[in-house]
Enzyme design. Structure first.
Site, mmCIF file in Angstrom:
data_model
loop_
_atom_site.group_PDB
_atom_site.id
_atom_site.type_symbol
_atom_site.label_atom_id
_atom_site.label_comp_id
_atom_site.label_asym_id
_atom_site.label_seq_id
_atom_site.Cartn_x
_atom_site.Cartn_y
_atom_site.Cartn_z
ATOM 1 N N GLU A 191 3.068 4.301 -9.022
ATOM 2 C CA GLU A 191 2.755 4.377 -7.589
ATOM 3 C C GLU A 191 1.262 4.652 -7.493
ATOM 4 O OE1 GLU A 191 3.820 6.906 -3.538
ATOM 5 O OE2 GLU A 191 4.394 7.676 -5.498
ATOM 6 N N CYS A 250 -2.454 8.414 0.045
ATOM 7 C CA CYS A 250 -2.644 7.091 -0.555
ATOM 8 C C CYS A 250 -2.556 5.948 0.449
ATOM 9 C CB CYS A 250 -1.634 6.873 -1.677
ATOM 10 S SG CYS A 250 0.088 6.930 -1.158
#
Length: 368
Positions: A253, A289
């Site tokens: 990720e 993010c």
């Protein structure tokens, strides 16, 4: 706050580390020292992986438990974490600057939801399924635990993102070694305390600490069967390369950092979009993010968008992460702040999308 640990959590016990090296933890808000933990060495990784392997291979152990029994143990871990909700939020906020009002919901509360979700899922999921085969007859599909998992979590939402690794891993019957970011370790030790107080058997969850060198040691360790990583793209590339050579399953990720696009007919009334705007560009001081770190605006509304964003950012309370009124806290470290300041000193170029760091607030540009 001054929280000190002198042992690592390995094999269900607080084990003495193999060296006297430590990680010093500082407050993101005050830059004062708020704690210290052992810094793991390769020998500690060996011990943690060996403990996880023993727990996995135990004929009466975690990987052989009925799903209902594993679910009950996971629910007991969720209950122990719930008892530590406030302290967990405080530790995370102190270390990485996440406002305490948000940390209580995410870092204190979200992992409980994840654990309980997967506990409920395995109670109702079948571990064996028969399907028709392409060439006739049937194929039996078995859902079995993969083995020992390595879980590497980042600093920005350390407990939330760690739970998205240990929740499904525990539910599947895997054992694991968790390595938190060196910037956020005090919360990981509180998580280990919850594991020790729960019905999770010894060795199922183990904790080691350190930077990229220890992460690399863990990822390439011959006793690891699967890797889960959340973090930077450069680190992700190295992990993918290592796992590719070993033919080791890995989940990465690595975040996005997409642009926000303002259309010609957009409603820019802050009274209507303020909350959504905060969550889209400034959550955790930009240390998230998926945030939009640049805004693409049409020429016809460019000046208007600048004024609206300036007014919005100016209205947000900035301060100590532990102040309940704060919405924009500090960055996790001086090094991160310095990097962002260097990027902000560059002037945006009209007509060009400028690449930004993972921790940068929005910059404006527009299509030519």
């Amino acid at each position: 706050m001054n929280i000190t640990y002198d042992r690592l959590f390995i094999g269900g016990e607080w084990a003495a580390p193999s060296s006297t090296a430590t990680i010093t933890v500082t407050s993101a808000s005050t830059e004062e020292v708020i704690g210290a933990v052992p810094q793991a060495q390769p020998a500690d990784v060996d011990a943690a992986v060996a403990a996880a392997r023993r727990a996995f291979d135990d004929p009466q152990g975690w990987s052989r438990w009925e799903p209902e029994r594993r679910a009950a143990a996971m629910e007991s871990l969720a209950a122990q974490l719930e008892l530590r909700n406030g302290e967990m939020a405080r530790r995370v906020s102190s270390q990485n600057g996440l406002p305490i009002s948000i940390a209580g919901q995410l870092e204190g509360g979200f992992p409980l939801t994840v654990l309980r979700y997967y506990a409920d899922l395995i109670k109702n999921a079948s571990t064996e399924e028969s399907r028709p085969h392409l060439f006739g007859g049937t194929t039996t599909v078995l859902r079995e635990p993969m083995g020992v998992a390595a879980a590497i979590a980042p600093f920005n939402f350390p407990q939330t993102l760690a739970s998205l690794k240990h929740g499904p891993a525990l539910a599947a019957g895997c054992t694991m070694v968790l390595k938190p970011s060196p910037e956020t370790v005090l919360d990981a030790f509180l998580f280990a305390e919850a594991v020790a107080a729960s019905d999770i058997p010894p060795g199922v969850v183990n904790l080691v600490t350190g930077g990229g060198d220890i992460g690399a040691c863990l990822v390439s360790h011959p006793g690891i069967d699967r890797v889960g990583f959340t973090g930077s793209t450069p680190a992700g590339r190295h992990i993918a390369e290592a796992c590719g050579r070993l033919l080791r399953p890995v989940s990465l990720e690595l975040g996005g950092k997409s642009a926000a696009i303002v259309l010609d007919d957009a409603d820019l009334d802050l009274a209507n979009i303020g909350e959504e705007l905060y969550g889209a560009i400034l959550l955790n001081a930009g240390q998230t993010c998926y945030l939009g770190t640049r805004v693409l605006a049409p020429r016809s509304r460019y000046a208007e968008v600048i004024d609206i964003l300036a007014a919005f950012v100016s209205s947000l309370p900035v301060g100590d992460a532990l102040d309940p009124k704060t919405l924009v806290g500090p960055m996790v470290s001086e090094a991160h702040r310095a990097r962002v300041e260097r990027l902000h000193r560059r002037e945006p170029t009209p007509g060009r999308i400028r690449r930004t760091s993972n921790c940068q607030s929005p910059v404006l540009s527009y299509p030519g």
